[in-house]
Design a protein around this motif. Sequence first.
Motif, PDB file in Angstrom:
ATOM      1  N   THR A  68       0.712  -1.275   0.094  1.00 56.08           N
ATOM      2  CA  THR A  68       0.115  -0.007   0.021  1.00 56.08           C
ATOM      3  C   THR A  68       0.796   1.469   0.056  1.00 56.08           C
ATOM      4  N   ARG A  69       2.136   1.226   0.776  1.00 62.44           N
ATOM      5  CA  ARG A  69       2.770   2.469   0.803  1.00 62.44           C
ATOM      6  C   ARG A  69       3.482   2.579  -0.606  1.00 62.44           C
ATOM      7  N   ARG A  70       3.790   1.448  -1.192  1.00 62.29           N
ATOM      8  CA  ARG A  70       4.521   1.779  -2.589  1.00 62.29           C
ATOM      9  C   ARG A  70       3.605   2.081  -3.417  1.00 62.29           C
ATOM     10  N   ARG A  71       2.281   1.621  -3.409  1.00 57.51           N
ATOM     11  CA  ARG A  71       1.093   2.011  -4.378  1.00 57.51           C
ATOM     12  C   ARG A  71       0.982   3.568  -4.219  1.00 57.51           C
ATOM     13  N   ARG A  72       0.985   3.944  -3.008  1.00 57.81           N
ATOM     14  CA  ARG A  72       0.487   5.525  -2.629  1.00 57.81           C
ATOM     15  C   ARG A  72       1.711   6.398  -3.001  1.00 57.81           C
ATOM     16  N   HIS A  73       2.772   5.909  -2.952  1.00 53.77           N
ATOM     17  CA  HIS A  73       4.031   6.757  -3.308  1.00 53.77           C
ATOM     18  C   HIS A  73       4.190   6.588  -4.834  1.00 53.77           C
ATOM     19  N   GLY A  74       3.756   5.416  -5.523  1.00 52.57           N
ATOM     20  CA  GLY A  74       3.908   5.671  -6.997  1.00 52.57           C
ATOM     21  C   GLY A  74       2.549   6.558  -7.595  1.00 52.57           C
ATOM     22  N   THR A  75       1.408   6.482  -6.854  1.00 52.68           N
ATOM     23  CA  THR A  75       0.443   7.471  -7.227  1.00 52.68           C
ATOM     24  C   THR A  75       0.810   8.911  -7.065  1.00 52.68           C
ATOM     25  N   LEU A  76       1.503   9.210  -5.979  1.00 54.67           N
ATOM     26  CA  LEU A  76       1.822  10.733  -5.877  1.00 54.67           C
ATOM     27  C   LEU A  76       2.972  11.067  -6.971  1.00 54.67           C
ATOM     28  N   CYS A  77       3.708  10.009  -7.289  1.00 50.52           N
ATOM     29  CA  CYS A  77       4.926  10.150  -8.263  1.00 50.52           C
ATOM     30  C   CYS A  77       4.149  10.630  -9.595  1.00 50.52           C
ATOM     31  N   SER A  78       3.188   9.780  -9.968  1.00 45.35           N
ATOM     32  CA  SER A  78       2.382  10.162 -11.099  1.00 45.35           C
ATOM     33  C   SER A  78       1.600  11.502 -11.296  1.00 45.35           C
ATOM     34  N   PHE A  79       1.064  11.676  -9.956  1.00 44.81           N
ATOM     35  CA  PHE A  79       0.133  12.885  -9.743  1.00 44.81           C
ATOM     36  C   PHE A  79       0.918  14.248 -10.057  1.00 44.81           C
ATOM     37  N   PHE A  80       2.121  14.253  -9.247  1.00 38.61           N
ATOM     38  CA  PHE A  80       2.905  15.232  -9.307  1.00 38.61           C
ATOM     39  C   PHE A  80       3.455  15.508 -10.801  1.00 38.61           C
ATOM     40  N   ARG A  81       4.052  14.342 -11.121  1.00 42.37           N
ATOM     41  CA  ARG A  81       4.544  14.298 -12.872  1.00 42.37           C
ATOM     42  C   ARG A  81       3.469  14.991 -13.777  1.00 42.37           C
ATOM     43  N   TRP A  82       2.162  14.754 -13.407  1.00 46.30           N
ATOM     44  CA  TRP A  82       1.109  15.404 -14.296  1.00 46.30           C
ATOM     45  C   TRP A  82       1.153  16.723 -13.924  1.00 46.30           C
ATOM     46  N   LEU A  83       1.210  16.949 -12.550  1.00 45.27           N
ATOM     47  CA  LEU A  83       1.043  18.665 -12.425  1.00 45.27           C
ATOM     48  C   LEU A  83       2.316  19.449 -13.063  1.00 45.27           C
ATOM     49  N   VAL A  84       3.448  18.743 -13.195  1.00 45.43           N
ATOM     50  CA  VAL A  84       4.525  19.591 -13.880  1.00 45.43           C
ATOM     51  C   VAL A  84       4.204  19.525 -15.258  1.00 45.43           C
TER      52      VAL A  84
END
Length: 117
Positions: A68-84
Motif C-alpha cells: 500500500t505504501r509503494r502504491r501510494r508513493h507511486g500514485t503521488l509520483c504520477s500525480f506530481f509528474r502530471w502537475l509539472v
Amino acid sequence: MPRMLTVEAASTDYLASLQARHVPVATVKADAGDVRRFAAGVPSKLGAVDAAAIRAFLDGEQDRSPATRRRRHGTLCSFFRWLVQQELIDLNLVASASARTASSRTRGLESWGLPDA
C-alpha cells in the motif's frame, strides 16, 4: 506562472485525465483513493504543499502494508509528474521527498538485525 489551485481540484483534473486516457478502472479507483487521502492530509492550496508536507504524509503511512505504501508513493509520483506536465507546479516535489522516504521500505529491518539496504 502557475495558477493558484487547490489540491482537491488538481486531483479531480488528474483523475479525469486518467479516465480520458482509458487507464484501467481499478487503477483510477485506487489512485482516486490515494489522492483524496493525500488531499485531506496536506494544505488545501496546491502552492502551499511542500516537500515537508509530502514527507509527513508518506511517513504517516507507516502503519500500512509495504504494498500500500509503494502504491501510494507511486500514485503521488504520477500525480506530481502530471502537475509539472500541466504546468500547475514548477518542480516535482515527490522526487525531493522520496530521497528521505526511500528507506521506509526497509524501516523496521534494523529490529531484526538486518542492515538498511
